[in-house]
Design a protein around this motif. Structure first.
Motif, PDB file in Angstrom:
ATOM      1  N   ALA A 126       0.849  -1.182   0.000  1.00 19.13           N
ATOM      2  CA  ALA A 126       0.000   0.000   0.000  1.00 19.13           C
ATOM      3  C   ALA A 126       0.891   1.240   0.000  1.00 19.13           C
ATOM      4  CB  ALA A 126      -0.895  -0.015   1.232  1.00 19.13           C
ATOM      5  N   ILE A 127       0.518   2.222  -0.803  1.00 25.10           N
ATOM      6  CA  ILE A 127       1.310   3.442  -0.904  1.00 25.10           C
ATOM      7  C   ILE A 127       0.950   4.393   0.235  1.00 25.10           C
ATOM      8  CG2 ILE A 127       1.801   5.474  -2.328  1.00 25.10           C
ATOM      9  CD1 ILE A 127       3.006   2.853  -3.371  1.00 25.10           C
ATOM     10  N   ARG A 128       1.975   4.810   0.972  1.00 24.24           N
ATOM     11  CA  ARG A 128       1.771   5.781   2.054  1.00 24.24           C
ATOM     12  C   ARG A 128       2.474   7.109   1.768  1.00 24.24           C
ATOM     13  NH1 ARG A 128       3.471   1.380   4.964  1.00 24.24           N
ATOM     14  NH2 ARG A 128       5.284   2.496   5.793  1.00 24.24           N
ATOM     15  N   HIS A 129       3.345   7.110   0.780  1.00 19.19           N
ATOM     16  CA  HIS A 129       4.106   8.321   0.457  1.00 19.19           C
ATOM     17  C   HIS A 129       4.118   8.515  -1.061  1.00 19.19           C
ATOM     18  CE1 HIS A 129       5.547   7.671   4.549  1.00 19.19           C
ATOM     19  NE2 HIS A 129       5.998   6.489   4.170  1.00 19.19           N
ATOM     20  N   ILE A 130       3.864   9.734  -1.502  1.00 20.14           N
ATOM     21  CA  ILE A 130       3.863  10.049  -2.930  1.00 20.14           C
ATOM     22  C   ILE A 130       4.912  11.131  -3.164  1.00 20.14           C
ATOM     23  CG2 ILE A 130       2.475  10.762  -4.910  1.00 20.14           C
ATOM     24  CD1 ILE A 130       0.017  10.051  -2.960  1.00 20.14           C
ATOM     25  N   VAL A 131       5.811  10.874  -4.117  1.00 20.56           N
ATOM     26  CA  VAL A 131       6.947  11.768  -4.353  1.00 20.56           C
ATOM     27  C   VAL A 131       6.924  12.241  -5.810  1.00 20.56           C
ATOM     28  CG1 VAL A 131       9.447  12.034  -4.187  1.00 20.56           C
ATOM     29  CG2 VAL A 131       8.263  10.456  -2.629  1.00 20.56           C
ATOM     30  N   PRO A 175      10.609   3.017   1.555  1.00 22.38           N
ATOM     31  CA  PRO A 175      10.709   2.959   0.094  1.00 22.38           C
ATOM     32  C   PRO A 175       9.658   2.075  -0.563  1.00 22.38           C
ATOM     33  CG  PRO A 175      12.895   2.897   1.060  1.00 22.38           C
ATOM     34  CD  PRO A 175      11.914   2.792   2.204  1.00 22.38           C
ATOM     35  N   ALA A 176       9.378   0.930   0.018  1.00 22.19           N
ATOM     36  CA  ALA A 176       8.415   0.005  -0.589  1.00 22.19           C
ATOM     37  C   ALA A 176       7.003   0.572  -0.593  1.00 22.19           C
ATOM     38  CB  ALA A 176       8.440  -1.326   0.153  1.00 22.19           C
ATOM     39  N   ALA A 177       6.753   1.540   0.276  1.00 21.63           N
ATOM     40  CA  ALA A 177       5.432   2.164   0.363  1.00 21.63           C
ATOM     41  C   ALA A 177       5.438   3.562  -0.243  1.00 21.63           C
ATOM     42  CB  ALA A 177       4.978   2.222   1.815  1.00 21.63           C
ATOM     43  N   SER A 178       6.478   3.843  -1.066  1.00 21.45           N
ATOM     44  CA  SER A 178       6.619   5.165  -1.688  1.00 21.45           C
ATOM     45  C   SER A 178       6.419   5.051  -3.200  1.00 21.45           C
ATOM     46  CB  SER A 178       8.013   5.733  -1.399  1.00 21.45           C
ATOM     47  OG  SER A 178       8.226   5.871  -0.009  1.00 21.45           O
ATOM     48  N   LEU A 179       5.650   5.968  -3.750  1.00 21.27           N
ATOM     49  CA  LEU A 179       5.407   6.009  -5.196  1.00 21.27           C
ATOM     50  C   LEU A 179       6.065   7.258  -5.765  1.00 21.27           C
ATOM     51  CD1 LEU A 179       3.992   4.834  -7.705  1.00 21.27           C
ATOM     52  CD2 LEU A 179       2.044   6.316  -7.164  1.00 21.27           C
ATOM     53  N   PHE A 180       6.992   7.057  -6.715  1.00 25.39           N
ATOM     54  CA  PHE A 180       7.717   8.161  -7.327  1.00 25.39           C
ATOM     55  C   PHE A 180       7.171   8.426  -8.713  1.00 25.39           C
ATOM     56  CE2 PHE A 180      11.727   9.673  -9.548  1.00 25.39           C
ATOM     57  CZ  PHE A 180      11.664  10.952  -9.001  1.00 25.39           C
ATOM     58  N   ILE A 181       7.017   9.711  -9.049  1.00 25.99           N
ATOM     59  CA  ILE A 181       6.450  10.133 -10.328  1.00 25.99           C
ATOM     60  C   ILE A 181       7.485  10.993 -11.042  1.00 25.99           C
ATOM     61  CG2 ILE A 181       4.596  11.447 -11.440  1.00 25.99           C
ATOM     62  CD1 ILE A 181       3.061  10.914  -8.645  1.00 25.99           C
ATOM     63  N   ASP A 182       7.958  10.562 -12.215  1.00 25.16           N
ATOM     64  CA  ASP A 182       9.013  11.294 -12.930  1.00 25.16           C
ATOM     65  C   ASP A 182       8.802  11.137 -14.438  1.00 25.16           C
ATOM     66  OD1 ASP A 182      11.801  11.901 -14.073  1.00 25.16           O
ATOM     67  OD2 ASP A 182      12.183  12.212 -11.940  1.00 25.16           O
ATOM     68  N   ASP A 183       9.206  12.148 -15.197  1.00 24.06           N
ATOM     69  CA  ASP A 183       9.027  12.101 -16.650  1.00 24.06           C
ATOM     70  C   ASP A 183      10.173  11.391 -17.363  1.00 24.06           C
ATOM     71  OD1 ASP A 183      10.817  14.622 -18.107  1.00 24.06           O
ATOM     72  OD2 ASP A 183      10.605  14.575 -15.938  1.00 24.06           O
ATOM     73  N   THR A 184      11.278  11.115 -16.652  1.00 23.78           N
ATOM     74  CA  THR A 184      12.455  10.499 -17.272  1.00 23.78           C
ATOM     75  C   THR A 184      12.553   9.035 -16.868  1.00 23.78           C
ATOM     76  OG1 THR A 184      13.614  12.620 -17.225  1.00 23.78           O
ATOM     77  CG2 THR A 184      14.966  10.645 -17.486  1.00 23.78           C
ATOM     78  N   LEU A 185      12.584   8.154 -17.850  1.00 23.04           N
ATOM     79  CA  LEU A 185      12.572   6.721 -17.557  1.00 23.04           C
ATOM     80  C   LEU A 185      13.754   6.280 -16.704  1.00 23.04           C
ATOM     81  CD1 LEU A 185      11.308   5.255 -20.947  1.00 23.04           C
ATOM     82  CD2 LEU A 185      10.194   5.039 -18.715  1.00 23.04           C
ATOM     83  N   ALA A 186      14.938   6.866 -16.933  1.00 23.58           N
ATOM     84  CA  ALA A 186      16.106   6.488 -16.136  1.00 23.58           C
ATOM     85  C   ALA A 186      15.894   6.809 -14.665  1.00 23.58           C
ATOM     86  CB  ALA A 186      17.352   7.200 -16.652  1.00 23.58           C
ATOM     87  N   ASN A 187      15.207   7.909 -14.381  1.00 22.92           N
ATOM     88  CA  ASN A 187      14.944   8.278 -12.987  1.00 22.92           C
ATOM     89  C   ASN A 187      13.878   7.387 -12.365  1.00 22.92           C
ATOM     90  OD1 ASN A 187      16.771  10.332 -13.443  1.00 22.92           O
ATOM     91  ND2 ASN A 187      15.213  11.909 -13.729  1.00 22.92           N
ATOM     92  N   VAL A 188      12.906   6.980 -13.174  1.00 23.46           N
ATOM     93  CA  VAL A 188      11.900   6.023 -12.709  1.00 23.46           C
ATOM     94  C   VAL A 188      12.575   4.705 -12.348  1.00 23.46           C
ATOM     95  CG1 VAL A 188       9.906   4.642 -13.436  1.00 23.46           C
ATOM     96  CG2 VAL A 188      10.016   7.081 -14.014  1.00 23.46           C
ATOM     97  N   TRP A 205      11.773   1.526  -4.402  1.00 22.66           N
ATOM     98  CA  TRP A 205      10.524   2.271  -4.447  1.00 22.66           C
ATOM     99  C   TRP A 205       9.599   1.661  -5.507  1.00 22.66           C
ATOM    100  CZ3 TRP A 205      10.937   8.246  -3.805  1.00 22.66           C
ATOM    101  CH2 TRP A 205      11.964   8.573  -2.908  1.00 22.66           C
ATOM    102  N   GLN A 206       8.353   2.122  -5.492  1.00 23.36           N
ATOM    103  CA  GLN A 206       7.465   1.924  -6.620  1.00 23.36           C
ATOM    104  C   GLN A 206       7.471   3.228  -7.413  1.00 23.36           C
ATOM    105  OE1 GLN A 206       3.981  -0.630  -5.877  1.00 23.36           O
ATOM    106  NE2 GLN A 206       4.506  -0.496  -3.698  1.00 23.36           N
ATOM    107  N   ALA A 207       7.246   3.156  -8.709  1.00 17.28           N
ATOM    108  CA  ALA A 207       7.392   4.351  -9.525  1.00 17.28           C
ATOM    109  C   ALA A 207       6.560   4.251 -10.791  1.00 17.28           C
ATOM    110  CB  ALA A 207       8.863   4.563  -9.892  1.00 17.28           C
ATOM    111  N   VAL A 208       6.184   5.425 -11.319  1.00 13.61           N
ATOM    112  CA  VAL A 208       5.453   5.489 -12.584  1.00 13.61           C
ATOM    113  C   VAL A 208       6.098   6.551 -13.468  1.00 13.61           C
ATOM    114  CG1 VAL A 208       3.265   4.681 -11.634  1.00 13.61           C
ATOM    115  CG2 VAL A 208       3.751   7.141 -11.667  1.00 13.61           C
TER     116      VAL A 208
END
Length: 204
Positions: A4-9, A161-174, A182-185
């Motif tokens: 479950a996501i508890r942190h959004i970055v 980290p496992a409960a953190s979702l990262f949002i970035d426009d660059t695939l390398a950063n994802v 982390w989890q990431a989109v």
């Protein structure tokens, strides 16, 4: 989802605010071929990234002017006209971020940004002051996708980290976030971001 996501970055450039170095240079160097050559050979992406890593603009300009003295004016123009490179926010994704905050979610930001231009952006775009906090690469002298910046952010803000979702426009950063546990989109636009958040059970 397994966690479950508890942190959004959120990343900032090209996710929350538009960034395009070409904008002022279309006026400064009208010839397209000459302008492309300038960015490919002089004020390159790699050169600019070192300011995100903490190098001062004075150092950066001195370095380039020493090897390209005929382009001194255009080299200095990069910082002088930086404000034109960030003309507006992406209202859709900003609304999503603010909606997450208003809904009680824990939201922070993690960005590759020179320290002084980020301070300028924060004055221009008040929504950058709404999340709980931000890690700015130019302040800590580490850039994405280096593993250390994700670890520093998680430690600074007490994220799992496992409960953190990262949002970035660059695939390398994802991928860097995923490699850090982390989890990431991959951000494309507000519509796809909204759908991604819904997949993780997050709504605004």
């Amino acid at each position: 989802m397994t966690n479950a996501i508890r942190h959004i970055v959120f990343d900032i450039g090209k996710v929350l605010i538009h960034y395009d170095p070409d904008l002022p240079y279309k006026r400064l160097i009208p010839d397209e071929a000459e302008r492309q050559r300038f960015f490919a050979e002089i004020c390159t992406h790699e050169w600019n990234l070192e300011q995100d890593r903490g190098r001062t603009w004075e150092e950066a300009e001195t370095l380039l002017i020493a090897t390209h003295p005929d382009h001194a004016e255009h080299i200095r123009a990069f910082r002088q006209h930086w404000h034109e490179m960030v003309p507006h926010a992406y209202e859709g994704s900003v609304d999503i971020m603010l909606g997450l905050i208003d809904a009680g979610h824990d939201v922070t930001m993690l960005t590759n940004f020179a320290a002084d231009t980020f301070a300028e952006a924060r004055k221009r775009f008040d929504f950058l002051n709404r999340p709980r906090g931000v890690t700015v690469s130019g302040e800590i002298k580490v850039i994405k996708p280096d593993r250390a910046i994700y670890d520093i952010h998680a430690e600074t803000f007490g994220l799992d980290p496992a409960a953190s979702l990262f949002i970035d426009d660059t695939l390398a950063n994802v991928q860097g976030a995923i490699d850090a546990g982390w989890q990431a989109v991959h951000f494309q636009n507000a519509k796809t971001l909204k759908a991604d958040l819904e997949r993780f059970g997050l709504s605004t």
